[in-house]
Motif scaffolding. Structure first.
Motif, PDB file in Angstrom:
ATOM      1  N   GLU A 110       0.820  -1.218   0.000  1.00 44.26           N
ATOM      2  CA  GLU A 110       0.000   0.000   0.000  1.00 44.26           C
ATOM      3  C   GLU A 110       0.851   1.264   0.000  1.00 44.26           C
ATOM      4  O   GLU A 110       1.941   1.291   0.574  1.00 44.26           O
ATOM      5  CB  GLU A 110      -0.903   0.014   1.241  1.00 44.26           C
ATOM      6  CG  GLU A 110      -2.117  -0.868   1.073  1.00 44.26           C
ATOM      7  CD  GLU A 110      -2.971  -0.928   2.327  1.00 44.26           C
ATOM      8  OE1 GLU A 110      -3.047   0.070   3.067  1.00 44.26           O
ATOM      9  OE2 GLU A 110      -3.560  -2.004   2.570  1.00 44.26           O
ATOM     10  N   LYS A 111       0.288   2.301  -0.619  1.00 46.19           N
ATOM     11  CA  LYS A 111       0.992   3.580  -0.705  1.00 46.19           C
ATOM     12  C   LYS A 111       0.039   4.674  -0.215  1.00 46.19           C
ATOM     13  O   LYS A 111      -1.131   4.678  -0.601  1.00 46.19           O
ATOM     14  CB  LYS A 111       1.333   3.799  -2.180  1.00 46.19           C
ATOM     15  CG  LYS A 111       2.081   5.046  -2.454  1.00 46.19           C
ATOM     16  CD  LYS A 111       2.438   5.143  -3.915  1.00 46.19           C
ATOM     17  CE  LYS A 111       2.953   6.557  -4.136  1.00 46.19           C
ATOM     18  NZ  LYS A 111       3.118   6.896  -5.506  1.00 46.19           N
ATOM     19  N   CYS A 112       0.551   5.575   0.601  1.00 39.12           N
ATOM     20  CA  CYS A 112      -0.297   6.674   1.078  1.00 39.12           C
ATOM     21  C   CYS A 112      -0.385   7.718  -0.034  1.00 39.12           C
ATOM     22  O   CYS A 112       0.638   8.213  -0.503  1.00 39.12           O
ATOM     23  CB  CYS A 112       0.298   7.284   2.343  1.00 39.12           C
ATOM     24  SG  CYS A 112      -0.741   8.583   3.012  1.00 39.12           S
ATOM     25  N   VAL A 113      -1.593   8.046  -0.479  1.00 40.46           N
ATOM     26  CA  VAL A 113      -1.725   9.019  -1.568  1.00 40.46           C
ATOM     27  C   VAL A 113      -2.259  10.376  -1.100  1.00 40.46           C
ATOM     28  O   VAL A 113      -2.086  11.370  -1.780  1.00 40.46           O
ATOM     29  CB  VAL A 113      -2.568   8.476  -2.756  1.00 40.46           C
ATOM     30  CG1 VAL A 113      -1.818   7.390  -3.496  1.00 40.46           C
ATOM     31  CG2 VAL A 113      -3.934   7.976  -2.318  1.00 40.46           C
ATOM     32  N   ILE A 114      -2.947  10.405   0.017  1.00 42.05           N
ATOM     33  CA  ILE A 114      -3.347  11.705   0.589  1.00 42.05           C
ATOM     34  C   ILE A 114      -3.125  11.623   2.098  1.00 42.05           C
ATOM     35  O   ILE A 114      -3.862  10.946   2.820  1.00 42.05           O
ATOM     36  CB  ILE A 114      -4.826  12.058   0.284  1.00 42.05           C
ATOM     37  CG1 ILE A 114      -5.079  12.028  -1.230  1.00 42.05           C
ATOM     38  CG2 ILE A 114      -5.176  13.439   0.856  1.00 42.05           C
ATOM     39  CD1 ILE A 114      -6.522  12.302  -1.628  1.00 42.05           C
ATOM     40  N   ALA A 115      -2.085  12.330   2.542  1.00 44.33           N
ATOM     41  CA  ALA A 115      -1.701  12.223   3.947  1.00 44.33           C
ATOM     42  C   ALA A 115      -2.344  13.322   4.804  1.00 44.33           C
ATOM     43  O   ALA A 115      -2.591  13.125   5.990  1.00 44.33           O
ATOM     44  CB  ALA A 115      -0.187  12.282   4.065  1.00 44.33           C
ATOM     45  N   GLN A 116      -2.589  14.470   4.179  1.00 47.64           N
ATOM     46  CA  GLN A 116      -3.100  15.620   4.947  1.00 47.64           C
ATOM     47  C   GLN A 116      -4.477  16.020   4.457  1.00 47.64           C
ATOM     48  O   GLN A 116      -4.720  16.014   3.257  1.00 47.64           O
ATOM     49  CB  GLN A 116      -2.195  16.853   4.727  1.00 47.64           C
ATOM     50  CG  GLN A 116      -0.761  16.668   5.148  1.00 47.64           C
ATOM     51  CD  GLN A 116      -0.615  16.589   6.658  1.00 47.64           C
ATOM     52  OE1 GLN A 116      -1.490  17.051   7.396  1.00 47.64           O
ATOM     53  NE2 GLN A 116       0.477  15.984   7.117  1.00 47.64           N
TER      54      GLN A 116
ATOM     55  N   ARG B 250      -4.650  15.958  -6.275  1.00 45.29           N
ATOM     56  CA  ARG B 250      -4.705  17.382  -5.885  1.00 45.29           C
ATOM     57  C   ARG B 250      -6.091  17.700  -5.361  1.00 45.29           C
ATOM     58  O   ARG B 250      -7.099  17.294  -5.963  1.00 45.29           O
ATOM     59  CB  ARG B 250      -4.546  18.267  -7.137  1.00 45.29           C
ATOM     60  CG  ARG B 250      -3.170  18.658  -7.542  1.00 45.29           C
ATOM     61  CD  ARG B 250      -3.244  19.634  -8.728  1.00 45.29           C
ATOM     62  NE  ARG B 250      -4.175  19.226  -9.771  1.00 45.29           N
ATOM     63  CZ  ARG B 250      -3.897  18.355 -10.746  1.00 45.29           C
ATOM     64  NH1 ARG B 250      -2.695  17.783 -10.814  1.00 45.29           N
ATOM     65  NH2 ARG B 250      -4.801  18.041 -11.666  1.00 45.29           N
ATOM     66  N   TYR B 251      -6.156  18.459  -4.286  1.00 46.01           N
ATOM     67  CA  TYR B 251      -7.462  18.894  -3.777  1.00 46.01           C
ATOM     68  C   TYR B 251      -8.008  19.970  -4.699  1.00 46.01           C
ATOM     69  O   TYR B 251      -7.293  20.918  -5.047  1.00 46.01           O
ATOM     70  CB  TYR B 251      -7.324  19.429  -2.348  1.00 46.01           C
ATOM     71  CG  TYR B 251      -8.631  19.937  -1.775  1.00 46.01           C
ATOM     72  CD1 TYR B 251      -9.755  19.118  -1.734  1.00 46.01           C
ATOM     73  CD2 TYR B 251      -8.738  21.231  -1.281  1.00 46.01           C
ATOM     74  CE1 TYR B 251     -10.959  19.584  -1.217  1.00 46.01           C
ATOM     75  CE2 TYR B 251      -9.931  21.697  -0.758  1.00 46.01           C
ATOM     76  CZ  TYR B 251     -11.053  20.863  -0.734  1.00 46.01           C
ATOM     77  OH  TYR B 251     -12.243  21.329  -0.225  1.00 46.01           O
TER      78      TYR B 251
ATOM     79  N   GLU C 274      -8.511  15.559  -7.730  1.00 48.00           N
ATOM     80  CA  GLU C 274      -8.336  15.136  -9.125  1.00 48.00           C
ATOM     81  C   GLU C 274      -6.922  14.609  -9.361  1.00 48.00           C
ATOM     82  O   GLU C 274      -5.996  14.923  -8.607  1.00 48.00           O
ATOM     83  CB  GLU C 274      -8.667  16.273 -10.102  1.00 48.00           C
ATOM     84  CG  GLU C 274      -7.751  17.459 -10.006  1.00 48.00           C
ATOM     85  CD  GLU C 274      -8.134  18.586 -10.961  1.00 48.00           C
ATOM     86  OE1 GLU C 274      -9.113  18.465 -11.717  1.00 48.00           O
ATOM     87  OE2 GLU C 274      -7.422  19.606 -10.945  1.00 48.00           O
ATOM     88  N   SER C 275      -6.803  13.805 -10.425  1.00 47.74           N
ATOM     89  CA  SER C 275      -5.510  13.199 -10.725  1.00 47.74           C
ATOM     90  C   SER C 275      -5.455  12.811 -12.198  1.00 47.74           C
ATOM     91  O   SER C 275      -6.476  12.462 -12.788  1.00 47.74           O
ATOM     92  CB  SER C 275      -5.331  11.946  -9.851  1.00 47.74           C
ATOM     93  OG  SER C 275      -4.252  11.170 -10.295  1.00 47.74           O
ATOM     94  N   GLU C 276      -4.248  12.852 -12.765  1.00 47.32           N
ATOM     95  CA  GLU C 276      -4.106  12.376 -14.157  1.00 47.32           C
ATOM     96  C   GLU C 276      -3.655  10.927 -14.164  1.00 47.32           C
ATOM     97  O   GLU C 276      -3.923  10.198 -15.109  1.00 47.32           O
ATOM     98  CB  GLU C 276      -3.052  13.202 -14.923  1.00 47.32           C
ATOM     99  CG  GLU C 276      -3.575  14.534 -15.455  1.00 47.32           C
ATOM    100  CD  GLU C 276      -3.599  15.613 -14.394  1.00 47.32           C
ATOM    101  OE1 GLU C 276      -2.583  15.715 -13.661  1.00 47.32           O
ATOM    102  OE2 GLU C 276      -4.617  16.314 -14.256  1.00 47.32           O
ATOM    103  N   ASP C 277      -2.924  10.527 -13.110  1.00 45.48           N
ATOM    104  CA  ASP C 277      -2.299   9.198 -13.145  1.00 45.48           C
ATOM    105  C   ASP C 277      -2.826   8.237 -12.070  1.00 45.48           C
ATOM    106  O   ASP C 277      -2.298   7.155 -11.903  1.00 45.48           O
ATOM    107  CB  ASP C 277      -0.784   9.350 -12.990  1.00 45.48           C
ATOM    108  CG  ASP C 277      -0.426  10.030 -11.676  1.00 45.48           C
ATOM    109  OD1 ASP C 277      -1.346  10.296 -10.860  1.00 45.48           O
ATOM    110  OD2 ASP C 277       0.759  10.301 -11.452  1.00 45.48           O
ATOM    111  N   MET C 278      -3.829   8.645 -11.334  1.00 47.11           N
ATOM    112  CA  MET C 278      -4.456   7.836 -10.280  1.00 47.11           C
ATOM    113  C   MET C 278      -3.572   7.666  -9.037  1.00 47.11           C
ATOM    114  O   MET C 278      -3.933   6.942  -8.123  1.00 47.11           O
ATOM    115  CB  MET C 278      -4.870   6.446 -10.789  1.00 47.11           C
ATOM    116  CG  MET C 278      -5.882   6.498 -11.912  1.00 47.11           C
ATOM    117  SD  MET C 278      -6.327   4.864 -12.494  1.00 47.11           S
ATOM    118  CE  MET C 278      -7.695   4.436 -11.456  1.00 47.11           C
TER     119      MET C 278
END
Ligand code: FRU
Length: 552
Positions: free
Chosen positions: A230-236, A283-284, A275-279
């Motif tokens: 697993e990878k953290c993609v939104i930490a804050q 970005r908020y 939103e994201s281009e690469d999943m």
């Protein structure tokens, strides 16, 4: 126990003392021993030879969940649950159909093998199978540290259990109850030959005196059984967002991936948009919508989709009570997608019975299908040995017509229809002693008829569907939800589809204009359907038929 075609044994065990261990012994291959953590639950996996005899024994530990996996046909056949005989302590394969054949278990609504489950997660269709993950506590019938359970289906009707997919982090499991949390709700997005999963990892001190941390993580899978690290993609969380910041749901609009998250902004329930281009890099953007009217702690499990030329958002109201006294309803919002916000044009309640929460949807072959969690919101669950608390609605197909959400049970559910036990029209109907208490009733009316339909009765408790001057509503008596008005927001009733399934009922009104889910624990093995109408002449047709089990 002979392993047959299985090559793995998975045991969820809690050690009681430093000596806690599980031992698996075969004459040919000898002994393998694993420690069951002292005071916490461990997920122990043993590699076994197929078609071999093994003996499983436990010392100073408690086993709550146990199955054989690793079979080549696992997506078709599922895992094989083992249950321990109370007296001899011997583990043996349990019979699936017999296991679910209990008045307090649903026959044709999905529920886990045993213990607690909540929100559906990661719903998707991938390489020939529908996958449903769900929030699960394999260890008991109450909510606790969260795992992702997993089930698979070819037809959205018959499900097979797969191995548990995700677990709470080690720091939670080993904290001896000081930390709580785990793998909270999330979604799946299939992309070519890979599925991306997003989930919230939650951590807080059980005493409630520390910070509550919710972060969004992702993992991927190509076979739905093995998952990448697993990878953290939104930490804050963004400024102004409350500590509730969870339940990612991902969708694609044009060339962009969007994620919605449940939260509250400056004290108002909000669905946040990323939103994201690469999943992977998110970005908020800003809130997709903010609920200005209702007093709620936050949105939970939001969903967002394009449907029938409109955009539809749905979210569950945490900590809310509506004017009818109903707890934690879910609300839907229909509108258009403008400047990356939902410009709301109409809205309504998702399910009038209010035992349905945290729905999630997915699209496949032009259909938008959702499943909701059947949630014991009024504390009506009866705990019994090997019972389960929590189940899922029938998968529902969603549509928008004239700004309103329509929901109908997927047509595949009709495959379970069995013997017709009553067919009539123009008269009142009384059908009692319905064997197995799992049936479907369809009623058509020439005009809006006032009626009272008794759907269940058990030791002074009852559940009815009533239509009169006050409108169509579910009425319960002798149970904790008595007195609450479960009213459908419809002007008149022309058609009803009622799915009674032992301890719960789902009602679909006017081909999807409204849907209501209500729990009603009925200890009797027999059901009833008693229709009394004010003007029976205006009842065009009534049909009551038995429904089969999905576990046979
Ligand atoms: C909704 C919910 C989610 C959360 C999960 C935890 O029922 O509270 O917001 O992710 O359940 O089990």
């Amino acid at each position: 126990m002979n392993t047959g075609k299985y090559t793995c044994l998975e045991i969820f065990a809690r050690g009681a003392g430093a000596e806690g261990r599980v031992r698996v012994v075969s004459e040919k291959y000898g002994k393998v021993e694993k420690e069951a953590g002292d005071g916490y639950y461990a997920w122990l996996k043993f590699s076994l030879e197929p078609w071999e005899d093994y003996e499983i024994s436990c010392e100073s530990c408690e086993v709550s969940f146990c199955y054989l996996s690793g079979n080549r046909d696992i997506l078709e056949a599922g895992v094989l649950f083992l249950e321990r005989d109370g007296e001899s302590g011997v583990f043996a394969a349990a019979d699936r159909a017999g296991w679910y054949d209990h008045p307090l278990r649903e026959a044709y609504h999905f529920s886990p093998w045993k213990n607690w489950s909540n929100d559906p997660n990661g719903l998707c269709w991938f390489q020939g199978y529908y996958h449903m993950f769900y929030q699960q506590n394999p260890h008991g019938q109450e909510w606790s540290d969260m795992y992702w359970g997993h089930a698979v289906s070819r037809d959205l009707v018959h499900w097979r259990h797969l191995p548990i997919a995700l677990a709470p982090g080690q720091e939670i499991l080993e904290s001896g109850g000081e930390l709580i949390g785990g793998a909270f709700s999330g979604c799946a997005a299939a992309r070519e030959d890979e599925v991306f999963f997003y989930l919230t990892r939650h951590r807080e001190a059980s005493r409630g005196d520390g910070e509550m941390v919710e972060q969004q993580w992702m993992t991927r899978s190509r076979d739905m059984l093995h998952f990448t690290e697993e990878k953290c993609v939104i930490a804050q969380k963004p400024a102004g967002a409350s500590c509730d910041f969870r339940d990612p749901k991902v969708l694609e609009i044009g060339d962009t991936w969007y994620m919605v998250l449940g939260s509250a902004l400056d004290g108002r329930g909000a669905i946040l948009l990323y939103e994201s281009e690469d999943m992977e890099n998110w970005r908020y953007v800003h809130p997709l919508l903010v609920e200005e009217k209702a007093d709620i702690r936050c949105f939970e499990c939001p969903d967002f989709m394009e449907l029938d030329g409109k955009y539809l958002a749905i979210g569950a109201f945490m900590g809310h009570q509506d004017a009818c006294g109903r707890h934690q309803m879910s609300r839907y919002y229909v509108g258009s997608w403008k400047d990356k916000r939902l410009a709301v044009e109409s809205e309504g309640w998702f399910d009038f019975g209010s035992n349905c929460y945290a729905m999630q949807s997915f699209a496949h072959q032009g259909r938008r299908i959702c499943i909701g969690w059947v949630f014991d919101l009024y504390g009506e669950h009866i705990v019994y040995e090997n019972g389960a608390c929590g189940s899922m609605t029938i998968p529902r197909e969603l549509h928008i017509k004239n700004g309103r959400l329509y929901m109908t049970p997927v047509e595949e559910i009709r495959r379970l229809e069995g013997e017709t036990i009553y067919r009539g029209g123009g008269e009142n109907a009384e059908v009692r002693h319905i064997k197995g208490n799992a049936y479907r009733a369809e009623i058509t009316c020439r005009e809006n008829v006032f009626f009272n339909i008794l759907l269940g009765e058990d030791e002074g408790k009852s559940i009815s569907l009533v239509n009169d001057r006050e409108g169509l509503r579910i009425v319960t008596k002798g149970v904790k939800s008595e007195g609450i008005c479960f009213r459908a927001d419809v002007e008149q009733v022309r058609k009803l589809e009622i799915f009674m399934d032992r301890r719960m009922v789902e009602v679909y009104v006017n081909d999807g204009e409204a849907a209501g889910t209500k729990i009603f624990y009925n200890t009797s093995k027999e059901g009833c359907f008693v229709l009394r109408a004010k003007e029976p002449d205006n009842i065009e047709g009534v049909c009551v038929g038995l429904m089969g089990s999905i576990w046979g």
